[in-house]
Design a protein around this motif. Structure first.
Motif, PDB file in Angstrom:
ATOM      1  N   THR A   7      35.261  16.186 -25.700  1.00  0.00           N
ATOM      2  CA  THR A   7      34.456  15.114 -26.298  1.00  0.00           C
ATOM      3  C   THR A   7      33.689  15.607 -27.520  1.00  0.00           C
ATOM      4  O   THR A   7      33.523  14.849 -28.474  1.00  0.00           O
ATOM      5  N   CYS A  48      29.317   8.338 -24.185  1.00  0.00           N
ATOM      6  CA  CYS A  48      30.527   9.155 -24.375  1.00  0.00           C
ATOM      7  C   CYS A  48      30.301  10.606 -23.977  1.00  0.00           C
ATOM      8  O   CYS A  48      31.200  11.253 -23.419  1.00  0.00           O
ATOM      9  N   TYR A 130      31.396   2.163 -31.517  1.00  0.00           N
ATOM     10  CA  TYR A 130      30.690   3.312 -30.952  1.00  0.00           C
ATOM     11  C   TYR A 130      30.327   4.325 -32.035  1.00  0.00           C
ATOM     12  O   TYR A 130      29.729   5.351 -31.751  1.00  0.00           O
ATOM     13  N   PHE A 159      37.956   8.169 -22.046  1.00  0.00           N
ATOM     14  CA  PHE A 159      37.092   9.281 -21.678  1.00  0.00           C
ATOM     15  C   PHE A 159      37.283   9.616 -20.203  1.00  0.00           C
ATOM     16  O   PHE A 159      37.397   8.729 -19.363  1.00  0.00           O
TER      17      PHE A 159
END
Length: 163
Positions: A7, A48, A130, A159
């Protein structure tokens, strides 16, 4: 193409988020998948960051005219369907963070903001909503984001806690 990325490799940009928010407002688009409904830039970023991994997905679609809006909408709908199928296989609902892709177009007219989402099980949030700079992220990760004037590239992110 598919690529599993940490991420922290995903490029976030407040400018991308602000542009998405501004474009939606200018065009009068209200959706459960777009700002401001999805939360602030900071809330989206933090959401996230709770997931260590993301599956970055891209798919191409051929068209005779890259400016053909209907071709883009069709390609986006096909990508959203693929993202939802992958999400269900990899990390079934319920989840705090829906998959990200093209903005949700499941309903001809979104119920937002007067009613709840009619299909929350298949809601996707818009990647740009986002603040994710998807083209820079794809380039950084070695995924092709541009081919030629007849190729539409769509993308999505799922995710994951683990894989």
């Amino acid at each position: 193409e598919f690529k599993l990325v940490p991420t922290d490799h995903i490029i976030f940009s407040r400018n991308v988020r602000d542009l998405c928010d501004q474009e939606c407002r200018e065009h009068g688009i209200h959706s459960w998948s777009l700002p401001p409904i999805v939360g602030t830039y900071e809330e989206c970023y933090e959401r996230c960051q709770k997931y260590p991994w993301a599956l970055l997905v891209s798919a191409i679609s051929m068209t005779h005219d890259i400016s053909d809006f209907e071709a883009w909408m069709q390609a986006g709908a096909e990508m959203n369907t693929m993202i939802l199928q992958l999400t269900e296989q990899l990390n079934p609902y319920p989840r705090e963070l829906p998959p990200l892709g093209m903005r949700c177009r499941r309903c001809e007219t979104c119920a937002c903001p007067t009613e709840n989402c009619r299909h929350p099980e298949s809601l996707l949030h818009a990647t740009e909503g986002y603040g994710i700079h998807i083209m820079n992220t794809m380039e950084q990760e070695g995924i092709t984001g541009y081919y030629d004037g007849q190729t539409i590239v769509c993308f999505g992110l799922i995710f994951l806690q683990d894989f």
